[in-house]
Enzyme design. Structure first.
Site, PDB file in Angstrom:
ATOM      1  N   HIS A  91      37.108  45.766  38.642  1.00 46.39           N
ATOM      2  CA  HIS A  91      37.818  46.004  39.904  1.00 46.39           C
ATOM      3  C   HIS A  91      39.235  45.471  39.818  1.00 46.39           C
ATOM      4  O   HIS A  91      39.489  44.473  39.149  1.00 46.39           O
ATOM      5  CB  HIS A  91      37.071  45.371  41.086  1.00 46.39           C
ATOM      6  CG  HIS A  91      36.716  43.931  40.897  1.00 46.39           C
ATOM      7  ND1 HIS A  91      35.634  43.526  40.135  1.00 46.39           N
ATOM      8  CD2 HIS A  91      37.294  42.801  41.355  1.00 46.39           C
ATOM      9  CE1 HIS A  91      35.565  42.204  40.142  1.00 46.39           C
ATOM     10  NE2 HIS A  91      36.570  41.740  40.874  1.00 46.39           N
ATOM     11  N   GLN A 139      36.055  35.987  36.819  1.00 48.44           N
ATOM     12  CA  GLN A 139      35.348  37.174  37.321  1.00 48.44           C
ATOM     13  C   GLN A 139      33.991  36.779  37.892  1.00 48.44           C
ATOM     14  O   GLN A 139      33.214  36.079  37.230  1.00 48.44           O
ATOM     15  CB  GLN A 139      35.161  38.195  36.187  1.00 48.44           C
ATOM     16  CG  GLN A 139      34.592  39.516  36.676  1.00 48.44           C
ATOM     17  CD  GLN A 139      34.525  40.577  35.579  1.00 48.44           C
ATOM     18  OE1 GLN A 139      34.851  40.304  34.413  1.00 48.44           O
ATOM     19  NE2 GLN A 139      34.099  41.772  35.945  1.00 48.44           N
ATOM     20  N   VAL A 189      32.163  39.272  40.069  1.00 50.90           N
ATOM     21  CA  VAL A 189      31.380  40.510  40.140  1.00 50.90           C
ATOM     22  C   VAL A 189      31.658  41.302  38.860  1.00 50.90           C
ATOM     23  O   VAL A 189      32.800  41.701  38.603  1.00 50.90           O
ATOM     24  CB  VAL A 189      31.754  41.346  41.385  1.00 50.90           C
ATOM     25  CG1 VAL A 189      30.989  42.664  41.377  1.00 50.90           C
ATOM     26  CG2 VAL A 189      31.472  40.565  42.665  1.00 50.90           C
ATOM     27  N   ASP A 249      38.208  43.583  50.663  1.00 52.41           N
ATOM     28  CA  ASP A 249      37.432  42.455  50.154  1.00 52.41           C
ATOM     29  C   ASP A 249      36.753  41.744  51.324  1.00 52.41           C
ATOM     30  O   ASP A 249      37.345  41.559  52.386  1.00 52.41           O
ATOM     31  CB  ASP A 249      38.359  41.476  49.405  1.00 52.41           C
ATOM     32  CG  ASP A 249      37.579  40.492  48.548  1.00 52.41           C
ATOM     33  OD1 ASP A 249      37.667  40.596  47.307  1.00 52.41           O
ATOM     34  OD2 ASP A 249      36.876  39.627  49.113  1.00 52.41           O
TER      35      ASP A 249
HETATM   36  P1  5GP Z   1      36.230  38.633  41.120  1.00 49.94           P
HETATM   37  O1  5GP Z   1      36.205  37.140  41.272  1.00 49.94           O
HETATM   38  O2  5GP Z   1      35.009  39.149  40.426  1.00 49.94           O
HETATM   39  O3  5GP Z   1      37.500  39.146  40.520  1.00 49.94           O
HETATM   40  O4  5GP Z   1      36.258  39.210  42.594  1.00 49.94           O
HETATM   41  C1  5GP Z   1      35.122  39.627  43.280  1.00 49.94           C
HETATM   42  C2  5GP Z   1      35.557  39.870  44.702  1.00 49.94           C
HETATM   43  O5  5GP Z   1      34.569  40.641  45.335  1.00 49.94           O
HETATM   44  C3  5GP Z   1      35.745  38.591  45.526  1.00 49.94           C
HETATM   45  O6  5GP Z   1      37.077  38.542  46.025  1.00 49.94           O
HETATM   46  C4  5GP Z   1      34.705  38.740  46.644  1.00 49.94           C
HETATM   47  O7  5GP Z   1      35.173  38.263  47.881  1.00 49.94           O
HETATM   48  C5  5GP Z   1      34.443  40.223  46.667  1.00 49.94           C
HETATM   49  N1  5GP Z   1      33.105  40.614  47.077  1.00 49.94           N
HETATM   50  C6  5GP Z   1      31.931  40.095  46.622  1.00 49.94           C
HETATM   51  N2  5GP Z   1      30.890  40.716  47.203  1.00 49.94           N
HETATM   52  C7  5GP Z   1      31.412  41.658  48.028  1.00 49.94           C
HETATM   53  C8  5GP Z   1      30.817  42.619  48.913  1.00 49.94           C
HETATM   54  O8  5GP Z   1      29.613  42.736  49.043  1.00 49.94           O
HETATM   55  N3  5GP Z   1      31.673  43.404  49.606  1.00 49.94           N
HETATM   56  C9  5GP Z   1      33.038  43.294  49.500  1.00 49.94           C
HETATM   57  N4  5GP Z   1      33.775  44.124  50.244  1.00 49.94           N
HETATM   58  N5  5GP Z   1      33.625  42.409  48.669  1.00 49.94           N
HETATM   59  C10 5GP Z   1      32.824  41.593  47.949  1.00 49.94           C
END
Ligand code: 5GP
Ligand code: ZN
Length: 111
Positions: free
Chosen positions: A99, A93, A95, A30
């Site tokens: 995941h 969420q 992204v 992440d």
């Molecule tokens: P969510 O909140 O959707 O469950 O988690 C999305 C995660 O994706 C977050 O922890 C954020 O830090 C990570 N993230 C967002 N953009 C990128 C990226 O471009 N590369 C990586 N490696 N992680 C990302």
């Protein structure tokens, strides 16, 4: 989906610190880690969230879950780890490409 950041990572268009990859899935670090170890495991195919799953994804999801122990071991997480799948706006969420978060490396706070 060209406007999906995780699809672009899966396609190699955006760099990622990848720790595992096969034909179906990828795991990478992440970009804003919330624990000493913070991996994201994604299917390479675009699935927006857990809400979009259907029985055609059974084998894929089983594959993802079954990979987690070996990923955790490779990161030294024998003492335990946490997996999280945030789903939808109220689930936190950010992204919208399915995941699994894999977090560990220190005691994690309770919910
Ligand atoms: P969510 O909140 O959707 O469950 O988690 C999305 C995660 O994706 C977050 O922890 C954020 O830090 C990570 N993230 C967002 N953009 C990128 C990226 O471009 N590369 C990586 N490696 N992680 C990302
Ligand atoms: Zn996607």
């Amino acid at each position: 989906m060209s406007d999906c950041i995780f699809c672009r990572i899966a396609a190699g268009e955006i760099p990622a610190d990848t720790v595992y990859e096969d034909e179906q899935v990828m795991a990478f670090r992440d970009i804003q880690p919330k624990a000493p170890v913070h991996l994201l495991m994604i299917p390479k195919q675009h699935i927006a969230s857990l809400m979009e799953l259907n029985r055609e994804h059974d084998a894929l999801m089983a594959h993802m879950l079954a990979l987690l122990p070996s990923l955790a071991r490779a990161e030294g997480l024998e003492q335990g780890f946490r997996t999280i799948i945030n789903t939808g706006k109220e689930g936190g969420q950010e992204v919208f490409h399915l995941h699994i978060h894999l977090l560990g490396g220190s005691p994690l706070p309770g919910f």
